[in-house]
Design a protein around this motif. Structure first.
Motif, short mmCIF file in Angstrom:
data_model
loop_
_atom_site.label_atom_id
_atom_site.label_comp_id
_atom_site.label_asym_id
_atom_site.label_seq_id
_atom_site.Cartn_x
_atom_site.Cartn_y
_atom_site.Cartn_z
N GLY A 200 0.79 -1.22 0.00
CA GLY A 200 0.00 0.00 0.00
C GLY A 200 0.82 1.27 0.00
O GLY A 200 0.29 2.36 0.21
N SER A 201 2.11 1.15 -0.24
CA SER A 201 2.99 2.31 -0.26
C SER A 201 3.38 2.64 -1.69
O SER A 201 3.82 1.76 -2.45
CB SER A 201 4.25 2.03 0.57
OG SER A 201 5.19 3.06 0.44
N TYR A 202 3.26 3.91 -2.05
CA TYR A 202 3.58 4.33 -3.42
C TYR A 202 5.04 4.06 -3.76
O TYR A 202 5.37 3.70 -4.89
CB TYR A 202 3.26 5.82 -3.58
CG TYR A 202 3.56 6.37 -4.96
CD1 TYR A 202 2.69 6.10 -6.03
CD2 TYR A 202 4.69 7.14 -5.20
CE1 TYR A 202 2.96 6.60 -7.30
CE2 TYR A 202 4.96 7.64 -6.47
CZ TYR A 202 4.08 7.37 -7.51
OH TYR A 202 4.35 7.86 -8.76
N VAL A 203 5.91 4.19 -2.79
CA VAL A 203 7.34 4.03 -3.04
C VAL A 203 7.69 2.60 -3.43
O VAL A 203 8.73 2.35 -4.04
CB VAL A 203 8.17 4.48 -1.82
CG1 VAL A 203 8.07 3.46 -0.69
CG2 VAL A 203 9.63 4.72 -2.20
N CYS A 204 6.82 1.65 -3.12
CA CYS A 204 7.09 0.25 -3.47
C CYS A 204 7.00 -0.01 -4.97
O CYS A 204 7.29 -1.11 -5.43
CB CYS A 204 6.15 -0.69 -2.71
SG CYS A 204 6.53 -0.81 -0.94
N GLY A 205 6.60 1.01 -5.73
CA GLY A 205 6.70 0.89 -7.17
C GLY A 205 8.13 0.92 -7.65
O GLY A 205 8.43 0.48 -8.77
N MET A 210 10.27 -2.49 -3.69
CA MET A 210 9.36 -3.62 -3.87
C MET A 210 9.99 -4.91 -3.37
O MET A 210 9.32 -5.72 -2.70
CB MET A 210 9.01 -3.76 -5.35
CG MET A 210 8.14 -4.96 -5.67
SD MET A 210 7.89 -5.19 -7.43
CE MET A 210 9.58 -5.50 -7.99
N LEU A 211 11.27 -5.12 -3.65
CA LEU A 211 11.94 -6.33 -3.17
C LEU A 211 11.98 -6.36 -1.65
O LEU A 211 11.79 -7.42 -1.04
CB LEU A 211 13.36 -6.42 -3.74
CG LEU A 211 13.49 -6.51 -5.27
CD1 LEU A 211 14.93 -6.76 -5.66
CD2 LEU A 211 12.58 -7.58 -5.85
N GLU A 212 12.23 -5.22 -1.03
CA GLU A 212 12.21 -5.14 0.44
C GLU A 212 10.84 -5.56 0.97
O GLU A 212 10.74 -6.29 1.96
CB GLU A 212 12.54 -3.72 0.88
CG GLU A 212 13.98 -3.30 0.66
CD GLU A 212 14.93 -3.96 1.63
OE1 GLU A 212 14.72 -3.82 2.85
OE2 GLU A 212 15.88 -4.63 1.18
N SER A 213 9.77 -5.10 0.30
CA SER A 213 8.42 -5.44 0.72
C SER A 213 8.14 -6.92 0.57
O SER A 213 7.55 -7.56 1.45
CB SER A 213 7.41 -4.62 -0.09
OG SER A 213 6.08 -4.95 0.26
N ILE A 214 8.57 -7.51 -0.55
CA ILE A 214 8.37 -8.95 -0.76
C ILE A 214 9.08 -9.76 0.31
O ILE A 214 8.58 -10.79 0.78
CB ILE A 214 8.86 -9.37 -2.16
CG1 ILE A 214 7.98 -8.73 -3.24
CG2 ILE A 214 8.86 -10.89 -2.31
CD1 ILE A 214 8.46 -8.98 -4.65
#
Length: 324
Positions: A200-205, A210-214
């Motif tokens: 839900g964070s725009y920066v994860c685009g 994104m890899l950190e989020s995964i």
């Protein structure tokens, strides 16, 4: 006072897509119009997620041949020749990424699809995912076999519950049919595909966030170098692409690199999906040649401006972009 609550269904109902890609442009030859018509027909049958018929991107007999070709160096060269590029803004050549990840030595490699479509006013990825999920699955599988990856992730925006449900169902059916799993199409190579809901964070685009989020951490960009082609997901070589780039891999393999390269204007090659909204006659998702101008997009694909309106300015990236 008592408030009246409206029950919300646990599972979003299937959505009937109304998108129609304009394939009758006089600037496109007969072969190009046929290709765009195929894309439109697949999207028009969004509620039929099956592994039979033209709707599906992996259920035809030629799929095994395409996947077998993916295990040789030639497919990387074909991606380079096609002019297929990233869609995240930098337009980095996809073939160079493939070549780099293929050459990397590691016990584990990954393919990651960035479907975190977070820009305001954009919805082309969502409509295509919901209507044509097998095109993405086969594109990612071809990429995985080409670079030697055995695990893949589709990172989907959390606000897209129907797209997430469709992708999960499509992956399950592809596994049951042998197009994913421990032995892809009897190739002797494994490829397991997973869906991850975005944080839900725009920066994860951004690819490293994104890899950190995964990986289960807070989505924050990493310092580079090293680049993710060498040190990516869980420290392993990772091939990362935007949804649209991986979507076109299948048709590029089937029709040849020159087919995709034949599209484009002003020195650009390929096709692009545009989410058009505002005071145009025909808003929606428009598939058009790369390099097209905004005025041409509006006039040729959107039927022009609405009566009484002229184009003075536009937001190229939705509310997150500047006014041009």
């Amino acid at each position: 006072e008592a408030s009246t609550s409206v029950p919300v269904p646990a599972t979003p109902p299937p959505k009937q897509l109304s998108v129609r890609f304009p394939f009758a442009s006089a600037r496109l030859d007969a072969s190009a119009r046929a290709a765009l018509r195929d894309a439109a027909e697949r999207l028009a049958q969004a509620d039929d997620i099956t592994l039979s018929g033209r709707t599906d991107a992996t259920g035809d007999p030629a799929a095994n041949e395409r996947l077998a070709r993916a295990r040789v160096q030639a497919v990387v060269d074909e991606v380079l020749q096609s002019g297929l590029r990233g869609r995240g803004g930098a337009a980095f050549p996809a073939g160079i990424k493939w070549k780099t990840v293929r050459a990397a030595k590691a016990d584990q490699k990954y393919v990651v699809c960035n479907a975190d479509e977070g820009d305001s006013g954009t919805y082309s990825d969502r409509m295509t995912m919901e209507g044509d999920p097998f095109m993405l699955i086969e594109g990612m599988t071809i990429a995985a076999l080409a670079v030697g990856a055995t695990q893949g992730y589709v990172y989907i925006r959390s606000e897209y519950p129907h797209a997430i449900a469709v992708m999960n169902e499509a992956i399950a059916r592809a596994e049951a049919a042998g197009y994913l799993g421990a032995n892809v199409c009897a190739s002797g190579q494994a490829f397991h595909l997973h869906v991850r809901k975005a944080a839900g964070s725009y920066v994860c685009g951004e690819e490293t966030a994104m890899l950190e989020s995964i990986e289960g951490r807070r989505g924050q960009p990493r310092l580079r170098p090293p680049y993710i082609a060498q040190v990516g997901l869980w420290g392993r070589p990772t091939l990362e692409h935007n949804f649209e780039t991986l979507y076109w891999v299948r048709d590029t393999m089937e029709r040849g690199p020159q087919w995709f390269a034949s599209f484009g204007r002003r020195g650009r090659r390929g096709l692009r999906s545009f989410s058009v909204s505002g005071r145009v006659r025909q808003p929606g998702v428009k598939l058009a040649p790369a390099g097209i101008t905004v005025q041409e997009l509006i006039d040729e694909y959107c039927g022009g401006m609405q009566a009484g309106h002229q184009l003075y300015a536009y937001l190229p990236g939705g509310a997150s972009g500047g006014i041009l």
